[in-house]
Design a protein around this motif. Structure first.
Motif, mmCIF file in Angstrom:
data_model
loop_
_atom_site.group_PDB
_atom_site.id
_atom_site.type_symbol
_atom_site.label_atom_id
_atom_site.label_comp_id
_atom_site.label_asym_id
_atom_site.label_seq_id
_atom_site.Cartn_x
_atom_site.Cartn_y
_atom_site.Cartn_z
ATOM 1 N N THR A 52 42.116 72.221 21.552
ATOM 2 C CA THR A 52 43.207 72.322 20.593
ATOM 3 C C THR A 52 42.807 73.208 19.420
ATOM 4 N N GLY A 118 46.306 65.212 21.356
ATOM 5 C CA GLY A 118 45.814 66.581 21.328
ATOM 6 C C GLY A 118 44.804 66.826 20.228
ATOM 7 N N GLY A 124 48.163 67.700 24.014
ATOM 8 C CA GLY A 124 48.677 68.761 23.168
ATOM 9 C C GLY A 124 50.121 69.089 23.453
#
Lengths: 218, 86
Positions: A52, A118, A124
């Protein structure tokens, strides 16, 4: 003749593959060790999960353009011509409808979890959006959601919301001299804001690719 | 044990990829494509890339499979219309 052509194609394909393998093996080892760089700067990225951090912080620019490409794909689909009035939903197995009704809250919950996860583990906006889209497709297949024709105002707003939020954050940060360089103190909040917008919009865009197409067939 | 699993996975991946390209029946090809996507997600998970595995399962196998099935349905409906006209 056909057999000759086919073997020629196979030979050319195999030699191309062999050439690529050889080229890959001859590549010098990378001068910059990226995983170490990411691990070093993870603390100031605002999130704990390296993937991420790369997607939304270090290489946020790429993600912004990726979302733009997806939006463009949907706009292109819409320019192909509006659908006719959606056909009345065909008789669908009531068992399937019941299952869809009970699954939907779980699907939305899973999407919310993936969005939240995420920040510190795999998950995510893209995955959460895809799960939302799958929920919409499921509802449509179960005959609970009509196929979409021309998008009205709210749907249009939802489709572009994620991209606009991302762009607004990028523009607001431009004043600091570089595109999408978050101040470390605000990074976590900004990334969550962008990802929340992206989840909604990506869900609608991916669902739209399916639901607008179905509307056109009807 | 892990090696045996990986070898099986490689075999199943190649087999499903080949079947989805080579089978003359389009419906079966699409189903094999979805199977390939799910096995690919498993392969990504084995390679230690759970992020890509999630995306592959949701987008590669799920949504693309649904789109392909939808396109197949539209194609068959169109073919049915043409037969009725003739």
């Amino acid at each position: 003749m056909n057999g000759l052509l086919r073997s020629a194609v196979v030979i050319v394909g195999l030699s191309l593959a062999a050439a690529m393998v050889i080229a890959l093996l001859q590549l010098p080892s990378a001068a910059v060790h990226l995983p170490a760089l990411v691990a070093e700067n993870l603390a100031q990225s605002g999130v704990e999960h390296p993937v991420t951090a790369v997607l939304l912080n270090f290489r946020g620019w790429d993600t912004l353009l990726e979302v733009a490409v997806l939006l463009l794909a949907l706009l292109t689909l819409l320019t192909l011509g509006g659908g006719k009035a959606p056909a009345p939903a065909a008789a669908v197995d009531p068992l399937l409808q019941g299952l869809a009704r009970r699954m939907l809250p779980l699907i939305v919950l899973t999407a919310g979890y993936l969005l939240w996860a995420g920040a510190h583990r795999p998950g995510g906006a893209f995955q959460a959006g895809a799960v939302l889209a799958a929920g919409a497709v499921f509802l449509q297949l179960a005959g609970l959601l009509p196929a979409w024709t021309a998008p009205r105002r709210w749907l249009r707003l939802g489709l572009v919301l994620g991209f606009l939020v991302f762009l607004a954050v990028a523009a607001a940060l431009l004043g600091q001299g570089a595109l999408l360089r978050y101040p470390p103190a605000l990074a976590g909040g900004l990334i969550l804001l962008i990802e929340a917008g992206l989840t909604l919009s990506l869900g609608l865009i991916l669902a739209g690719l399916f639901l607008f197409l179905t509307g056109r067939d009807a | 044990m892990n090696l045996a699993f990986d070898l099986l996975l490689i075999l199943a991946l190649s087999w499903s990829a080949w079947r989805s390209l080579a089978t003359p029946d389009l419906t079966r090809a699409v189903v094999m494509f979805i199977v390939f996507g799910l096995l690919m997600a498993l392969a990504w998970a084995r390679l230690g890339a759970p992020d890509i595995a999630l995306a592959e399962a949701a987008i590669g196998a799920g949504l693309t499979g649904a789109l392909l099935l939808d396109a197949l349905g539209a194609l068959q409906a169109r073919r049915g219309e043409k037969k009725e006209d003739a």
